[in-house]
Design a protein around this motif. Structure first.
Motif, PDB file in Angstrom:
ATOM      1  N   ALA A 298      -1.774 -12.328  14.308  1.00 50.18           N
ATOM      2  CA  ALA A 298      -2.065 -11.079  15.017  1.00 50.18           C
ATOM      3  C   ALA A 298      -2.742 -10.073  14.096  1.00 50.18           C
ATOM      4  CB  ALA A 298      -0.771 -10.497  15.570  1.00 50.18           C
ATOM      5  N   SER A 299      -3.390  -9.107  14.700  1.00 41.06           N
ATOM      6  CA  SER A 299      -3.983  -8.012  13.963  1.00 41.06           C
ATOM      7  C   SER A 299      -2.894  -7.280  13.158  1.00 41.06           C
ATOM      8  CB  SER A 299      -4.640  -7.066  14.965  1.00 41.06           C
ATOM      9  OG  SER A 299      -5.135  -5.946  14.311  1.00 41.06           O
ATOM     10  N   GLY A 300      -3.188  -6.992  11.899  1.00 42.65           N
ATOM     11  CA  GLY A 300      -2.227  -6.292  11.056  1.00 42.65           C
ATOM     12  C   GLY A 300      -1.229  -7.205  10.359  1.00 42.65           C
TER      13      GLY A 300
ATOM     14  N   LEU B 191       1.373   4.840   0.697  1.00 38.49           N
ATOM     15  CA  LEU B 191       0.769   5.933   1.449  1.00 38.49           C
ATOM     16  C   LEU B 191       1.725   7.114   1.450  1.00 38.49           C
ATOM     17  CD1 LEU B 191      -0.593   3.998   4.559  1.00 38.49           C
ATOM     18  CD2 LEU B 191      -1.828   4.658   2.502  1.00 38.49           C
TER      19      LEU B 191
ATOM     20  N   VAL C 176       3.441   0.575   2.929  1.00 37.32           N
ATOM     21  CA  VAL C 176       3.089  -0.484   3.878  1.00 37.32           C
ATOM     22  C   VAL C 176       3.145  -1.807   3.126  1.00 37.32           C
ATOM     23  CG1 VAL C 176       1.312  -1.427   5.394  1.00 37.32           C
ATOM     24  CG2 VAL C 176       1.572   1.054   5.186  1.00 37.32           C
TER      25      VAL C 176
ATOM     26  N   LYS D  10      -3.850 -10.901   7.112  1.00 32.56           N
ATOM     27  CA  LYS D  10      -4.895 -11.896   6.865  1.00 32.56           C
ATOM     28  C   LYS D  10      -5.964 -11.385   5.902  1.00 32.56           C
ATOM     29  CE  LYS D  10      -6.046 -12.129  11.231  1.00 32.56           C
ATOM     30  NZ  LYS D  10      -5.187 -11.067  11.790  1.00 32.56           N
ATOM     31  N   SER D  11      -6.502 -10.202   6.204  1.00 31.78           N
ATOM     32  CA  SER D  11      -7.577  -9.678   5.349  1.00 31.78           C
ATOM     33  C   SER D  11      -7.056  -9.335   3.964  1.00 31.78           C
ATOM     34  CB  SER D  11      -8.215  -8.439   5.983  1.00 31.78           C
ATOM     35  OG  SER D  11      -8.897  -8.798   7.164  1.00 31.78           O
TER      36      SER D  11
ATOM     37  N   TYR E 188       0.866  -1.179   0.000  1.00 30.27           N
ATOM     38  CA  TYR E 188       0.000   0.000   0.000  1.00 30.27           C
ATOM     39  C   TYR E 188       0.896   1.220   0.000  1.00 30.27           C
ATOM     40  CZ  TYR E 188      -3.847  -3.090   1.357  1.00 30.27           C
ATOM     41  OH  TYR E 188      -4.781  -4.076   1.395  1.00 30.27           O
TER      42      TYR E 188
ATOM     43  N   ALA F 111       1.966  -5.090   3.157  1.00 28.29           N
ATOM     44  CA  ALA F 111       0.953  -5.908   3.833  1.00 28.29           C
ATOM     45  C   ALA F 111       1.199  -7.391   3.587  1.00 28.29           C
ATOM     46  CB  ALA F 111      -0.436  -5.507   3.362  1.00 28.29           C
TER      47      ALA F 111
HETATM   48  P1  ADP Z   1      -5.199  -8.292   9.404  1.00 26.19           P
HETATM   49  O1  ADP Z   1      -6.425  -8.632   8.635  1.00 26.19           O
HETATM   50  O2  ADP Z   1      -4.299  -9.455   9.664  1.00 26.19           O
HETATM   51  O3  ADP Z   1      -5.507  -7.567  10.679  1.00 26.19           O
HETATM   52  P2  ADP Z   1      -4.632  -6.493   7.187  1.00 26.19           P
HETATM   53  O4  ADP Z   1      -4.465  -7.401   6.040  1.00 26.19           O
HETATM   54  O5  ADP Z   1      -5.931  -5.776   7.304  1.00 26.19           O
HETATM   55  O6  ADP Z   1      -4.306  -7.280   8.546  1.00 26.19           O
HETATM   56  O7  ADP Z   1      -3.480  -5.395   7.160  1.00 26.19           O
HETATM   57  C1  ADP Z   1      -2.117  -5.712   6.930  1.00 26.19           C
HETATM   58  C2  ADP Z   1      -1.311  -4.419   6.924  1.00 26.19           C
HETATM   59  O8  ADP Z   1      -1.688  -3.615   5.819  1.00 26.19           O
HETATM   60  C3  ADP Z   1      -1.532  -3.567   8.158  1.00 26.19           C
HETATM   61  O9  ADP Z   1      -0.321  -2.944   8.481  1.00 26.19           O
HETATM   62  C4  ADP Z   1      -2.560  -2.554   7.691  1.00 26.19           C
HETATM   63  O10 ADP Z   1      -2.448  -1.368   8.426  1.00 26.19           O
HETATM   64  C5  ADP Z   1      -2.177  -2.370   6.239  1.00 26.19           C
HETATM   65  N1  ADP Z   1      -3.333  -2.038   5.391  1.00 26.19           N
HETATM   66  C6  ADP Z   1      -4.443  -2.790   5.175  1.00 26.19           C
HETATM   67  N2  ADP Z   1      -5.292  -2.209   4.327  1.00 26.19           N
HETATM   68  C7  ADP Z   1      -4.722  -1.023   3.996  1.00 26.19           C
HETATM   69  C8  ADP Z   1      -5.097   0.058   3.131  1.00 26.19           C
HETATM   70  N3  ADP Z   1      -6.241   0.035   2.450  1.00 26.19           N
HETATM   71  N4  ADP Z   1      -4.253   1.091   3.035  1.00 26.19           N
HETATM   72  C9  ADP Z   1      -3.080   1.113   3.698  1.00 26.19           C
HETATM   73  N5  ADP Z   1      -2.661   0.135   4.511  1.00 26.19           N
HETATM   74  C10 ADP Z   1      -3.466  -0.918   4.665  1.00 26.19           C
END
Ligand code: ADP
Ligand code: MG
Length: 227
Positions: A43-45, A17, A22, A48-49, A15, A24
Motif C-alpha cells: 500500500a501507499s506509505g 519531524l 515517522v 517501498k520508496s 524520519y 518508515a
Molecule cells: P511508499 O513508497 O510505500 O508509498 P514511502 O517509503 O514513500 O512509502 O513512505 C513511508 C512512510 O514514510 C510514509 O509514512 C511517509 O509519509 C513517510 N515518509 C517518506 N518520506 C518522508 C520524508 N522525507 N519525511 C518524512 N516522512 C517521510
C-alpha cells in the motif's frame, strides 16, 4: 552459496519531524541475489520508496545493516556514496525527469560526463543505450516531441549509460497507459535476461506478475516474500 548482492538486516529508517517520529522502515531483512528480478509491492506509505532509496544510496539508514556487493552503506561519506551510486545503480522514476530542452541523446550522455569520458565516446555510448531501448531513430528529439512511453525509455537508457549492476525503478509505469507500459516492461524483461539485477516498485498486479519474485511491504516491514 555465494553472498547475496544485496543484504539488509534489521534495516530501519526514522524520519524525525516536529510532530513526532515517522518509522518508515521498522526492521527489514532481505537478501537479493545478482540477476534477480524483484517487484516491491504494498500500500501507499508502506515504505517501498524509502527501501529503494536505501538500496540506491539516495538516503541513509537510521539503523541495521545494508551491504551491497560486499560494501556496507552505513557510516559512509557522501563522496563514497556518490561513487557507489555512479558505479553500481541506475534509477528510473515515475516522472521521467528528463531535461526538457535537451535531446534524447544528450539526456542519456549526461551521466557519463561525471566519469570524465570524452565527448565522442559519450555520444557513442548514449546512442548504443538508446538503440537498446528501441529509440535509435529518436536521438535528436526533445522530450516534448516524444510520447510518455518513449520518454520513459529515454530515462531507462540514461539509467543504463553507466552500465549499472542494479536497476532500481520506482513506479516506472505509473504515468503510462497499458500499452506503453507493456513496452517498458518488455525492455525490463530483456535487461534482466541480459543479467542486470532489477528491482521495481509497483502497485499494479500485472506489472508485479512479470517479476520473478514479489516482496510485499506493510507498515515498514516485509510481510510477504514469494521467494
Ligand atoms: P511508499 O513508497 O510505500 O508509498 P514511502 O517509503 O514513500 O512509502 O513512505 C513511508 C512512510 O514514510 C510514509 O509514512 C511517509 O509519509 C513517510 N515518509 C517518506 N518520506 C518522508 C520524508 N522525507 N519525511 C518524512 N516522512 C517521510
Ligand atoms: Mg513510493
Amino acid at each position: 552459496m555465494s553472498a547475496p548482492l544485496i543484504r539488509a538486516r534489521q534495516l530501519t529508517r526514522v524520519y524525525r519531524l516536529g510532530g513526532g517520529d515517522v518509522h518508515a522502515l521498522r526492521g527489514v531483512d532481505c537478501d537479493i541475489a545478482e540477476g534477480e528480478y524483484v517487484a516491491v509491492m504494498g500500500a501507499s506509505g508502506s515504505g517501498k520508496s524509502t527501501f529503494m532509496n536505501m538500496l540506491g544510496a539516495l538516503d541513509t539508514p537510521s539503523g541495521g545493516e545494508l551491504t551491497i556487493a560486499g560494501q556496507s552503506l552505513l557510516n559512509r561519506s557522501p563522496d563514497d556514496l556518490a561513487r557507489f551510486r555512479n558505479e553500481m545503480v541506475g534509477f528510473v522514476f515515475q516522472q521521467f525527469n528528463l531535461l526538457p530542452r535537451t535531446t534524447a541523446l544528450d539526456n542519456v550522455a549526461l551521466p557519463l560526463l561525471y566519469r570524465g569520458m570524452p565527448a565522442s565516446e559519450r555520444r557513442e555510448r548514449a546512442a548504443a543505450c538508446l538503440e537498446m531501448v528501441g529509440l535509435g531513430d529518436r536521438m535528436d528529439h526533445h522530450p516534448s516531441q516524444l510520447s510518455g512511453g518513449q520518454q520513459q525509455r529515454v530515462a531507462i537508457a540514461r539509467a543504463l549509460a553507466n552500465e549499472p549492476r542494479i536497476l532500481l525503478a520506482d513506479e516506472p509505469t505509473g504515468a503510462l497507459d497499458t500499452r506503453t507500459s507493456d513496452d517498458v516492461m518488455d525492455i525490463f524483461d530483456q535487461l534482466n535476461a541480459s543479467g542486470i539485477t532489477l528491482i521495481l516498485v509497483t502497485h499494479e498486479a500485472d506489472v508485479g506478475a512479470r517479476a520473478k519474485r514479489r516482496i510485499i511491504f506493510r507498515d515498514g516491514l516485509i510481510v510477504e516474500d514469494s521467494k
